[in-house]
Design a protein around this motif. Structure first.
Motif, mmCIF file in Angstrom:
data_model
loop_
_atom_site.group_PDB
_atom_site.id
_atom_site.type_symbol
_atom_site.label_atom_id
_atom_site.label_comp_id
_atom_site.label_asym_id
_atom_site.label_seq_id
_atom_site.Cartn_x
_atom_site.Cartn_y
_atom_site.Cartn_z
ATOM 1 N N UNK A 96 0.826 -1.209 0.000
ATOM 2 C CA UNK A 96 0.000 0.000 0.000
ATOM 3 C C UNK A 96 0.861 1.260 0.000
ATOM 4 N N UNK A 97 2.191 1.103 0.165
ATOM 5 C CA UNK A 97 3.107 2.244 0.115
ATOM 6 C C UNK A 97 3.406 2.603 -1.339
ATOM 7 N N UNK A 98 3.769 3.860 -1.570
ATOM 8 C CA UNK A 98 4.009 4.286 -2.950
ATOM 9 C C UNK A 98 5.461 4.114 -3.388
ATOM 10 N N UNK A 99 6.309 3.572 -2.535
ATOM 11 C CA UNK A 99 7.689 3.261 -2.921
ATOM 12 C C UNK A 99 8.077 1.922 -2.316
ATOM 13 N N UNK A 100 8.200 0.909 -3.164
ATOM 14 C CA UNK A 100 8.578 -0.431 -2.729
ATOM 15 C C UNK A 100 9.726 -0.909 -3.608
ATOM 16 N N UNK A 101 10.792 -1.387 -2.968
ATOM 17 C CA UNK A 101 11.962 -1.874 -3.687
ATOM 18 C C UNK A 101 12.194 -3.337 -3.335
ATOM 19 N N UNK A 102 12.354 -4.162 -4.357
ATOM 20 C CA UNK A 102 12.704 -5.567 -4.183
ATOM 21 C C UNK A 102 14.152 -5.736 -4.611
ATOM 22 N N UNK A 103 15.014 -6.020 -3.649
ATOM 23 C CA UNK A 103 16.455 -6.123 -3.925
ATOM 24 C C UNK A 103 16.942 -4.918 -4.731
ATOM 25 N N UNK A 104 16.586 -3.737 -4.237
ATOM 26 C CA UNK A 104 17.082 -2.451 -4.742
ATOM 27 C C UNK A 104 16.511 -2.064 -6.101
ATOM 28 N N UNK A 105 15.393 -2.661 -6.521
ATOM 29 C CA UNK A 105 14.730 -2.266 -7.761
ATOM 30 C C UNK A 105 13.279 -1.935 -7.452
ATOM 31 N N UNK A 106 12.806 -0.786 -7.977
ATOM 32 C CA UNK A 106 11.467 -0.303 -7.656
ATOM 33 C C UNK A 106 10.402 -1.073 -8.431
#
Length: 299
Positions: free
Chosen positions: A211-221
């Motif tokens: 629900x957040x507007x900035x999510x990074x998976x292993x440093x990729x948005x």
């Protein structure tokens, strides 16, 4: 926590995962994973102090202990202030630990909260994903305006590319097809959980993270695709589940980009706001065992 005799339900927010299991379900243990490269960032809202966060080993010996640093007043809760802790796991040995939060001064009003097992590994954990997330404004009772960015690590992996497209067609009088417009998108399914799945506690956290507007998976948005929902893989009587959600690459901007036609002969005054943590006490009054490193370039 004791249940009054009139009630028999062990609610999600009041009992740990193991305590909520039903007699006919397999008895599983909750476990969160970390690497020593990770940092545990916590934020509290309270009208009292002190608040202390401790990391304890399996013998209940204190490995790390940090006092929460009092910060800005919480404008959404009158009389309350923000407290934060930044705990680096770099010096922790491989093993199972749990967090203990001691809230308030010593005495009958002091509260103690203890987490479940948090497994910390000095070696990289294969098939795990570091999830970093933050929001552009106040969200889910967190004051993200302070610049706090949370981390958590879960078992998981990104699946095969699932390309998508949105085409607009027309047909002429002879019914010949024509393409007016076309947009393509790259989508990936992300699988969370290993062969044992995830506890509901982690699934609830994942739901809040996306629900957040900035999510990074292993440093990729990444961002959740349109109409994408959690899909579960589960076995009867087994209390953990695998979770899949479809995501797209993308940066969620909290600002607007615009252009203006200006008179270039006029002067413009500009000011720069430098992050406040660049200057001052690098120890954050003991609330952090991390070392901030900032590069400032002045041209």
């Amino acid at each position: 926590m004791a249940i009054p005799p009139i009630f028999q339900t062990k609610h999600f927010d009041d009992f740990k995962f193991e305590q909520r299991l039903l007699p006919w379900q397999e008895q599983e243990r909750y476990e969160r994973i970390w690497q020593t490269t990770d940092i545990v960032n916590l934020q509290f809202t309270a009208s009292f102090s002190p608040i202390t966060v401790q990391l304890l080993d399996e013998n209940d010996d204190i490995v790390l202990a940090l006092p929460a640093l009092v910060g800005l007043p919480n404008i959404y809760v009158p009389g309350a202030y923000l407290f934060s802790v930044n705990m680096s796991l770099a010096t922790v040995n491989t093993g199972c630990y749990h967090f203990r939060i001691i809230a308030g001064p010593a005495g009958p009003t002091q509260k103690t909260y203890t987490s479940g097992c948090h497994y910390v590994s000095q070696d990289p954990i294969p098939q795990s994903i570091l999830i970093e997330y933050f929001h552009s404004m106040y969200h889910e009772d967190v004051i993200f305006e302070t610049g706090i960015k949370f981390q958590c690590r879960m078992f998981g992996h990104i699946g095969f590319l699932d390309p998508g497209r949105n085409d607009e067609f027309f047909r002429d009088q002879r019914y010949n097809p024509g393409l007016l417009n076309s947009r393509t998108v790259r989508q990936w399914p992300v699988f969370f959980g290993n062969e044992f799945g995830l506890a509901d506690d982690d699934i609830d956290l994942l739901n809040r993270i996306w629900s957040c507007d900035n999510v990074f998976l292993d440093n990729k948005a990444f961002g959740v695709s349109d109409n994408s929902k959690f899909e579960f893989t589960e076995e009867e009587y087994f209390p953990k589940r695998g979770v899949t959600i479809t995501v797209e690459e993308g940066i969620n901007r909290a600002s607007k980009i615009f252009a203006l036609n200006l008179d270039t002969s006029k002067k413009i005054m500009a000011s720069v706001n430098v992050e406040s943590t660049v200057f001052g006490d690098t120890s954050n009054s003991g609330s952090s065992n991390t070392v901030p490193v900032h590069n400032i370039t002045v041209e």
